[in-house]
Motif scaffolding. Structure first.
Motif, mmCIF file in Angstrom:
data_model
loop_
_atom_site.group_PDB
_atom_site.id
_atom_site.type_symbol
_atom_site.label_atom_id
_atom_site.label_comp_id
_atom_site.label_asym_id
_atom_site.label_seq_id
_atom_site.Cartn_x
_atom_site.Cartn_y
_atom_site.Cartn_z
ATOM 1 N N GLY A 17 0.855 -1.225 0.092
ATOM 2 C CA GLY A 17 0.101 0.096 -0.237
ATOM 3 C C GLY A 17 0.905 1.232 0.043
ATOM 4 N N GLN A 18 0.518 1.977 -0.891
ATOM 5 C CA GLN A 18 1.397 3.386 -0.942
ATOM 6 C C GLN A 18 0.966 4.453 0.126
ATOM 7 O OE1 GLN A 18 3.288 5.524 -4.768
ATOM 8 N NE2 GLN A 18 0.911 6.254 -4.657
ATOM 9 N N ILE A 19 2.041 5.162 0.664
ATOM 10 C CA ILE A 19 1.642 5.979 1.438
ATOM 11 C C ILE A 19 2.613 7.305 1.311
ATOM 12 C CG2 ILE A 19 1.482 7.156 3.928
ATOM 13 C CD1 ILE A 19 -0.758 4.659 3.453
ATOM 14 N N LEU A 20 2.022 8.379 0.989
ATOM 15 C CA LEU A 20 2.946 9.611 0.585
ATOM 16 C C LEU A 20 2.706 10.781 1.589
ATOM 17 C CD1 LEU A 20 2.180 9.796 -3.303
ATOM 18 C CD2 LEU A 20 4.378 8.646 -1.888
ATOM 19 N N LEU A 21 3.846 11.079 2.365
ATOM 20 C CA LEU A 21 3.718 11.970 3.228
ATOM 21 C C LEU A 21 4.520 13.418 3.314
ATOM 22 C CD1 LEU A 21 4.420 9.519 6.123
ATOM 23 C CD2 LEU A 21 1.933 10.425 5.396
ATOM 24 N N THR A 22 4.103 14.433 3.849
ATOM 25 C CA THR A 22 4.835 15.568 3.779
ATOM 26 C C THR A 22 4.980 15.991 5.416
ATOM 27 O OG1 THR A 22 2.853 17.247 4.038
ATOM 28 C CG2 THR A 22 3.634 16.306 1.857
ATOM 29 N N LYS A 23 5.632 17.020 5.619
ATOM 30 C CA LYS A 23 5.838 17.416 7.127
ATOM 31 C C LYS A 23 4.602 17.804 7.769
ATOM 32 C CE LYS A 23 10.441 19.428 7.794
ATOM 33 N NZ LYS A 23 11.214 20.724 7.864
ATOM 34 N N GLU A 24 3.560 18.401 6.824
ATOM 35 C CA GLU A 24 2.220 18.601 7.414
ATOM 36 C C GLU A 24 1.707 17.641 8.065
ATOM 37 O OE1 GLU A 24 0.638 21.982 7.790
ATOM 38 O OE2 GLU A 24 2.930 22.290 7.647
ATOM 39 N N ASP A 25 1.692 16.423 7.374
ATOM 40 C CA ASP A 25 1.153 15.046 8.321
ATOM 41 C C ASP A 25 1.681 14.772 9.364
ATOM 42 O OD1 ASP A 25 -0.418 14.433 5.708
ATOM 43 O OD2 ASP A 25 1.520 14.141 4.831
ATOM 44 N N PHE A 26 2.805 15.347 9.627
ATOM 45 C CA PHE A 26 3.256 15.078 11.156
ATOM 46 C C PHE A 26 3.284 16.265 12.180
ATOM 47 C CE2 PHE A 26 5.573 11.989 8.451
ATOM 48 C CZ PHE A 26 5.681 10.775 9.346
ATOM 49 N N ALA A 27 3.105 17.359 11.483
ATOM 50 C CA ALA A 27 3.010 18.661 12.340
ATOM 51 C C ALA A 27 1.663 18.884 12.902
ATOM 52 C CB ALA A 27 3.531 19.982 11.406
ATOM 53 N N ASP A 28 0.746 18.637 12.158
ATOM 54 C CA ASP A 28 -0.791 18.497 12.584
ATOM 55 C C ASP A 28 -1.254 17.510 13.380
ATOM 56 O OD1 ASP A 28 -3.701 20.056 12.074
ATOM 57 O OD2 ASP A 28 -3.877 18.045 11.947
ATOM 58 N N ARG A 29 -1.617 17.689 14.731
ATOM 59 C CA ARG A 29 -1.854 16.610 15.450
ATOM 60 C C ARG A 29 -2.922 15.644 14.881
ATOM 61 N NH1 ARG A 29 0.883 13.440 19.326
ATOM 62 N NH2 ARG A 29 -0.585 12.652 20.852
ATOM 63 N N GLU A 30 -3.706 16.099 14.518
ATOM 64 C CA GLU A 30 -5.156 15.111 13.850
ATOM 65 C C GLU A 30 -4.353 14.218 12.621
ATOM 66 O OE1 GLU A 30 -9.597 15.501 11.997
ATOM 67 O OE2 GLU A 30 -8.626 16.997 12.907
ATOM 68 N N ARG A 31 -3.618 14.883 11.860
ATOM 69 C CA ARG A 31 -3.236 14.250 10.604
ATOM 70 C C ARG A 31 -2.224 13.156 11.029
ATOM 71 N NH1 ARG A 31 -2.152 18.959 6.308
ATOM 72 N NH2 ARG A 31 -1.139 17.461 5.033
ATOM 73 N N PHE A 32 -1.356 13.463 12.268
ATOM 74 C CA PHE A 32 -0.371 12.689 12.617
ATOM 75 C C PHE A 32 -1.114 11.576 13.081
ATOM 76 C CE2 PHE A 32 1.774 11.119 16.698
ATOM 77 C CZ PHE A 32 3.062 11.246 16.152
ATOM 78 N N LEU A 33 -2.183 11.612 13.917
ATOM 79 C CA LEU A 33 -2.942 10.417 14.427
ATOM 80 C C LEU A 33 -3.546 9.611 13.352
ATOM 81 C CD1 LEU A 33 -4.340 11.895 17.663
ATOM 82 C CD2 LEU A 33 -2.427 10.449 17.490
ATOM 83 N N ASN A 34 -4.042 10.302 12.259
ATOM 84 C CA ASN A 34 -4.613 9.747 11.297
ATOM 85 C C ASN A 34 -3.477 8.603 10.398
ATOM 86 O OD1 ASN A 34 -7.355 10.707 11.566
ATOM 87 N ND2 ASN A 34 -7.032 12.317 10.223
ATOM 88 N N SER A 35 -2.455 9.278 10.219
ATOM 89 C CA SER A 35 -1.278 8.753 9.458
ATOM 90 C C SER A 35 -1.169 7.226 10.380
ATOM 91 C CB SER A 35 -0.130 9.522 9.466
ATOM 92 O OG SER A 35 -0.307 10.534 8.678
ATOM 93 N N ARG A 36 -0.991 7.515 11.439
ATOM 94 C CA ARG A 36 -0.674 6.319 12.430
ATOM 95 C C ARG A 36 -1.743 5.269 12.291
ATOM 96 N NH1 ARG A 36 1.838 4.678 17.407
ATOM 97 N NH2 ARG A 36 0.109 3.778 18.807
ATOM 98 N N SER A 37 -2.867 5.882 12.092
ATOM 99 C CA SER A 37 -4.159 4.605 12.272
ATOM 100 C C SER A 37 -4.003 3.921 10.883
ATOM 101 C CB SER A 37 -5.467 5.634 12.286
ATOM 102 O OG SER A 37 -5.477 6.118 13.636
ATOM 103 N N VAL A 38 -3.904 4.742 9.993
ATOM 104 C CA VAL A 38 -3.715 4.162 8.560
ATOM 105 C C VAL A 38 -2.422 2.898 8.566
ATOM 106 C CG1 VAL A 38 -2.645 5.659 7.327
ATOM 107 C CG2 VAL A 38 -4.384 4.041 6.046
ATOM 108 N N LEU A 39 -1.534 3.386 8.908
ATOM 109 C CA LEU A 39 -0.254 2.576 8.885
ATOM 110 C C LEU A 39 -0.546 1.492 9.671
ATOM 111 C CD1 LEU A 39 2.520 5.014 8.858
ATOM 112 C CD2 LEU A 39 2.014 3.316 6.910
ATOM 113 N N ASN A 40 -1.242 1.158 11.229
ATOM 114 C CA ASN A 40 -1.444 0.118 11.799
ATOM 115 C C ASN A 40 -2.607 -0.599 11.223
ATOM 116 O OD1 ASN A 40 0.284 0.479 13.970
ATOM 117 N ND2 ASN A 40 -1.257 2.272 14.955
#
Length: 372
Positions: free
Chosen positions: A100-123
């Motif tokens: 599965g392809q996941i493309l990320l930017t700094k904003e996905d880590f800097a924003d708390r909600e996007r950070f947690l969403n990224s974590r959820s999809v990877l898990n």
């Protein structure tokens, strides 16, 4: 420790995936895919942070060297990312795994909600036995939201999903006590217990013709990961069966042990992912309190800079250095009114008081950076 690693992030550098002319190194990629699939067969969770999109696109657009302008790089990434993912999908399918392809930017880590969403999809992908292929979104990213290198991205991904081990593979054997390209007697450093100024001074600035990360970015990545409880190994990708050897506990490359007093996920996000919205300048007493793991009180604040809201991350300054950062309980206007005051005066000044502290110690991370 490597034998006990359940969740593993494997970072593949451009030099591990392509030739210097930008063409994909199919033999090398196939060998790495086979090893990763075998790690999956052994029961490991494996995530792949893969460089190579720009490099792969270079060959199709007939660039002999890495392009310099942003549109050229983005054009290469737009073509190369698809080619690279198609190859991963085809090769992993032969061993019974989907990607599965996941493309990320700094904003996905800097924003708390996007950070947690990224974590959820990877898990979620890992729970379904899918191998995530992660890369920076080079085709659209701009400098303001760019990681700059996938070594850093791999470290942040490792902390995001609380990995046990980060393996950084490239065209170098590991960290040496001196530059091996210049000194024939250079010795490989097999074990690093703590990344201090001496270790950081050993990192050079060399990069390959197709990559962006040298040893300096790898040391920085190791620093981020180990402080967050993730062990790191830097090794050469073309060593025979390198991944299985590492996971079987063999001494390969340089091993960086995780720090004993590691950051929890929330503090790791504050330290390395969140973007500071403002600055708080403190006095000596507040600095000493923070050094002794105490909260920041309004009485120790000299100056407030920038505009921020309650709950934002702010940097803490002392003598022209960022000495920490944390989540503030007060917005810019309120903090300007109570700076230098005692906590019992807060309600009289601003009409309400939910907290005595400006930044509680549980939301504060020490992180020293000299301001140029």
């Amino acid at each position: 420790m490597s034998k006990k690693a359940k969740r593993v992030v494997v970072k593949l550098g451009s030099s591990s995936l392509t030739y210097e002319n930008g063409k994909l190194n199919l033999i090398q990629i196939e060998q790495l895919v086979r090893q990763i699939a075998d790690l999956k067969n052994q029961g490991h969770d494996v995530l792949v942070v893969s460089s190579g999109a720009i490099s792969a696109g270079m060959g199709y657009l007939n660039y002999s060297k890495r392009p310099k302008t942003l549109p050229e790089k983005q054009a290469c990434a737009a073509i190369g990312q698809g080619k690279l993912l198609h190859l991963y999908e085809k090769l992993f399918c032969e061993y019974g795994y989907s990607v599965g392809q996941i493309l990320l930017t700094k904003e996905d880590f800097a924003d708390r909600e996007r950070f947690l969403n990224s974590r959820s999809v990877l898990n979620e992908l890992l729970s379904k036995n899918i191998i995530p292929i992660i890369n920076e979104n080079d085709a659209v990213v701009v400098s303001e939201i760019k990681f700059g290198d996938n070594d850093t991205l791999s470290a942040l991904v490792s902390t995001l999903i609380e990995a046990d081990l980060l393996i950084i593979l490239s065209d170098i054997d590991g960290l040496f006590d001196k530059n091996p390209q210049v000194h024939k007697d250079a010795k490989l450093i097999e074990y690093v217990e703590k990344i201090d100024s001496k270790i950081e001074s050993l990192a050079g600035d060399s990069i390959s013709n197709v990559g962006t990360g040298g040893m300096r970015t790898k040391i920085n990545a190791a620093k981020i990961a180990t402080r967050s409880g993730v062990s790191v190994i830097i090794a050469k990708s073309n060593k025979q069966n390198v991944l299985n050897c590492i996971l079987n506990g063999q001494k390969i490359g340089t091993f960086f042990v995780e720090e004993p007093h590691q950051l929890k996920l929330r503090k790791s996000w504050i330290a390395y992912n969140a973007r500071g919205k403002g600055q708080i300048v403190i006095d000596l007493g507040a600095y000493q309190a923070i050094e002794n793991n105490k909260s920041l009180l309004p009485s120790g604040i000299i100056e407030v800079r920038g505009e921020f809201r309650k709950g934002d991350v702010v940097d803490i300054l002392f003598e022209n250095k960022i000495i920490g950062r944390g989540l503030t309980y007060f917005d810019y206007d309120a903090l300007n009114k109570i700076k230098g005051k005692h906590s019992e005066e807060i309600e009289d000044i601003i009409g309400t008081k939910d907290y005595d502290e400006v930044i509680h110690k549980d939301n504060l991370v020490r992180k020293e950076i000299t301001i140029e």
